[in-house]
Design a protein around this motif. Structure first.
Motif, PDB file in Angstrom:
ATOM      1  N   LEU A 258       0.758  -0.927   0.103  1.00 31.67           N
ATOM      2  CA  LEU A 258      -0.180  -0.064  -0.086  1.00 31.67           C
ATOM      3  C   LEU A 258       0.878   1.094  -0.265  1.00 31.67           C
ATOM      4  O   LEU A 258       0.354   2.255  -0.943  1.00 31.67           O
ATOM      5  CB  LEU A 258      -1.369  -0.133   1.298  1.00 31.67           C
ATOM      6  N   LEU A 259       1.606   1.187   0.818  1.00 26.00           N
ATOM      7  CA  LEU A 259       2.750   2.497   0.803  1.00 26.00           C
ATOM      8  C   LEU A 259       3.576   2.705   0.321  1.00 26.00           C
ATOM      9  O   LEU A 259       3.747   3.438  -0.915  1.00 26.00           O
ATOM     10  CB  LEU A 259       4.056   2.343   1.667  1.00 26.00           C
ATOM     11  N   TYR A 260       4.230   1.296  -0.976  1.00 30.62           N
ATOM     12  CA  TYR A 260       4.715   1.591  -1.713  1.00 30.62           C
ATOM     13  C   TYR A 260       4.121   2.200  -3.366  1.00 30.62           C
ATOM     14  O   TYR A 260       4.152   2.667  -4.710  1.00 30.62           O
ATOM     15  CB  TYR A 260       5.076   0.188  -2.635  1.00 30.62           C
ATOM     16  N   SER A 261       2.595   2.084  -3.687  1.00 34.34           N
ATOM     17  CA  SER A 261       1.532   2.277  -4.620  1.00 34.34           C
ATOM     18  C   SER A 261       0.819   3.478  -4.090  1.00 34.34           C
ATOM     19  O   SER A 261       1.064   4.110  -5.403  1.00 34.34           O
ATOM     20  CB  SER A 261       0.440   1.276  -4.352  1.00 34.34           C
ATOM     21  N   LEU A 262       0.971   4.578  -3.011  1.00 34.43           N
ATOM     22  CA  LEU A 262       0.986   5.323  -3.073  1.00 34.43           C
ATOM     23  C   LEU A 262       2.514   6.046  -3.248  1.00 34.43           C
ATOM     24  O   LEU A 262       2.348   7.395  -2.363  1.00 34.43           O
ATOM     25  CB  LEU A 262       0.504   5.592  -1.539  1.00 34.43           C
ATOM     26  N   ARG A 265       6.365   5.253   0.657  1.00 31.48           N
ATOM     27  CA  ARG A 265       7.521   4.829   0.314  1.00 31.48           C
ATOM     28  C   ARG A 265       8.653   4.237  -0.787  1.00 31.48           C
ATOM     29  O   ARG A 265       7.948   3.459  -1.805  1.00 31.48           O
ATOM     30  CB  ARG A 265       7.188   3.585   1.494  1.00 31.48           C
ATOM     31  N   ALA A 266       9.510   4.159  -0.557  1.00 29.62           N
ATOM     32  CA  ALA A 266      10.573   3.191  -1.783  1.00 29.62           C
ATOM     33  C   ALA A 266      10.337   2.331  -1.785  1.00 29.62           C
ATOM     34  O   ALA A 266      11.179   1.219  -0.898  1.00 29.62           O
ATOM     35  CB  ALA A 266      12.186   3.800  -1.321  1.00 29.62           C
ATOM     36  N   ARG A 267      10.101   1.814  -2.988  1.00 30.22           N
ATOM     37  CA  ARG A 267      10.288  -0.264  -2.661  1.00 30.22           C
ATOM     38  C   ARG A 267      10.667  -0.728  -3.228  1.00 30.22           C
ATOM     39  O   ARG A 267      12.489  -0.417  -3.095  1.00 30.22           O
ATOM     40  CB  ARG A 267       9.771  -0.339  -4.231  1.00 30.22           C
ATOM     41  N   ARG A 268      11.356  -1.809  -2.224  1.00 31.08           N
ATOM     42  CA  ARG A 268      12.256  -2.988  -1.998  1.00 31.08           C
ATOM     43  C   ARG A 268      12.065  -4.053  -3.182  1.00 31.08           C
ATOM     44  O   ARG A 268      10.700  -4.525  -2.538  1.00 31.08           O
ATOM     45  CB  ARG A 268      12.711  -2.827  -0.766  1.00 31.08           C
ATOM     46  N   GLY A 269      12.575  -4.169  -4.205  1.00 32.01           N
ATOM     47  CA  GLY A 269      12.172  -5.351  -5.045  1.00 32.01           C
ATOM     48  C   GLY A 269      11.485  -4.761  -5.934  1.00 32.01           C
ATOM     49  O   GLY A 269      11.174  -3.804  -5.943  1.00 32.01           O
ATOM     50  N   ILE A 270      11.067  -5.577  -6.851  1.00 31.54           N
ATOM     51  CA  ILE A 270      10.659  -5.905  -7.621  1.00 31.54           C
ATOM     52  C   ILE A 270       8.959  -4.982  -7.687  1.00 31.54           C
ATOM     53  O   ILE A 270       8.043  -5.771  -7.178  1.00 31.54           O
ATOM     54  CB  ILE A 270       9.980  -7.682  -8.794  1.00 31.54           C
ATOM     55  N   GLU A 271       8.523  -4.059  -8.530  1.00 32.47           N
ATOM     56  CA  GLU A 271       7.324  -4.308  -8.919  1.00 32.47           C
ATOM     57  C   GLU A 271       6.909  -4.602 -10.605  1.00 32.47           C
ATOM     58  O   GLU A 271       7.051  -4.255 -11.069  1.00 32.47           O
ATOM     59  CB  GLU A 271       7.419  -2.716  -8.927  1.00 32.47           C
ATOM     60  N   LEU A 272       5.608  -5.594 -10.163  1.00 32.42           N
ATOM     61  CA  LEU A 272       5.513  -6.189 -11.369  1.00 32.42           C
ATOM     62  C   LEU A 272       3.784  -5.313 -11.671  1.00 32.42           C
ATOM     63  O   LEU A 272       3.657  -5.814 -11.116  1.00 32.42           O
ATOM     64  CB  LEU A 272       5.155  -7.273 -10.978  1.00 32.42           C
ATOM     65  N   ILE A 273       3.702  -4.835 -12.961  1.00 34.24           N
ATOM     66  CA  ILE A 273       2.612  -4.859 -13.599  1.00 34.24           C
ATOM     67  C   ILE A 273       2.069  -5.813 -15.156  1.00 34.24           C
ATOM     68  O   ILE A 273       3.052  -6.082 -15.787  1.00 34.24           O
ATOM     69  CB  ILE A 273       3.407  -2.800 -14.516  1.00 34.24           C
TER      70      ILE A 273
END
Length: 369
Positions: A258-262, A265-273
């Motif tokens: 949720l924090l990554y999506s907004l 928070r800096a993402r840790r790891g893969i964001e898969l679209i």
């Protein structure tokens, strides 16, 4: 792309062990163990799993003296600050503070004796422990007096919760104690949004956001995201817990997403679209997406990967993703940061994507050294 930013509400800073809540600090993630706290070894093991998943604070239930006694072993062994969840018995709060809890949670609905609350405040002030005052829908209505109960039930729930919190906070003001975090929770997402908006209008204490008894993992994550996402997007909230029945490690993962999506928070790891898989598909990409996710689960670099199945959104996603693939009939186009690399057969999508991601991850690691 130049994306809009969330402007967070400014609150007081409250220190909980080595974690700061509010005061402009990043929104922290917390969860709660579901072990018997008296079983110190099992609780420590679960706390460590939660911390490894990304929890920065962990709350434990302390309904008995055996539970608070176990804190003397749990607190020093924990990699994150421990919060004691206290209901009904103020003695448990005193014992938890003495055992080293960095923060305690008090519920105005079941610890209301002002003399007892003053004792807890003095103990917390002496050790530097923080206190969360948390009202819940399930315990906010007066059950001891019929007239007061009827008066409570006539009020809108969000107004009632804020008013009960205000009454309880009077004793903290009298004692000059302001090392406080506030929360107001309901199972209803709309009520959660409404009451937390009220709290921001009345106080500048940091807010703990959550939906109480949200349900199963499938429904609870959505119910929590509906409430917390709305509030966080308005800049409201300083620490969050997504709660549902089951393994609390999953709660941590959902809260971080949720924090990554907004972009809080800096993402840790893969964001898969992934493509929503409509009737234009000429390649079954659903299993490919799962294979990519599994193959890259160990990557900690913040890399965006897009697996798309047609020309409508594929090229656009390729422009903004670090690694992208746009699949057609029997083949796909592989992109790296918007640049077309080559055309590959469908059966090479997985190894090609994994190879490009791992190259970027290695470059990211080199830059960090």
């Amino acid at each position: 792309m130049n994306l809009p930013e969330i402007h967070r509400r400014r609150t007081r800073a409250v220190r909980v062990g080595n974690v700061t809540i509010g005061g402009g600090a990043p929104v922290s993630v917390q969860s709660m163990t579901n072990t018997r706290t008296a079983d110190a070894d099992a609780t420590i093991a679960q706390v460590r799993r939660m911390a490894e998943a990304g929890a920065e604070l962990v709350r434990v239930a302390v309904p008995t003296a055996d539970d608070t006694a176990a804190l003397r072993k749990i607190v020093p062994a924990s990699p994150v600050p421990i919060v004691a969840d206290v209901h009904f018995h103020f003695d448990r709060a005193l014992e938890a503070i003495a055992a080293g809890a960095a923060k305690i949670r008090l519920n105005p609905g079941n610890i209301s004796d002002r003399r007892q609350v003053r004792e807890v405040i003095r103990a917390a002030a002496d050790t530097g422990a923080a206190i969360r005052v948390g009202v819940n829908e399930g315990s906010v209505v007066d059950r001891a007096d019929a007239a007061r109960r009827q008066a409570d039930l006539r009020k809108p729930l969000d107004e009632l919760m804020a008013d009960k919190l205000a009454e309880y906070l009077e004793v903290f003001g009298e004692c000059g104690f302001d090392n406080l975090v506030l929360s107001a929770k309901s199972h209803d997402a709309t009520t959660c949004v409404a009451v937390n908006r009220r709290l921001t209008e009345r106080w500048d204490y940091p807010l703990h956001l959550g939906v109480t008894h949200a349900g199963t993992r499938e429904t609870g994550a959505i119910r929590s995201a509906a409430a917390l996402g709305a509030l966080l997007s308005e800049g409201i909230g300083d620490t969050i817990r997504i709660s549902y029945a089951g393994d609390p490690v999953h709660e941590v993962a959902a809260a971080l997403e949720l924090l990554y999506s907004l972009r809080l928070r800096a993402r840790r790891g893969i964001e898969l679209i992934a493509c929503p898989t409509c009737g234009r598909l000429q390649t079954d990409i659903a299993p490919i997406v799962e294979q990519v996710r599994a193959a890259l689960a160990d990557v900690t670099a913040p890399i965006t990967v897009a697996v798309m199945g047609c020309v409508v959104n594929g090229p656009g996603e390729a422009d903004s993703a670090d690694v992208a693939v746009c699949a057609g009939k029997g083949k796909a186009i592989l992109y790296r940061r918007g640049q077309k690399l080559r055309t590959i057969p469908t059966e090479e999508i997985l190894p090609a994507v994994v190879d490009e991601v791992r190259k970027l991850a290695a470059e990211w690691a080199d830059q960090k050294r």
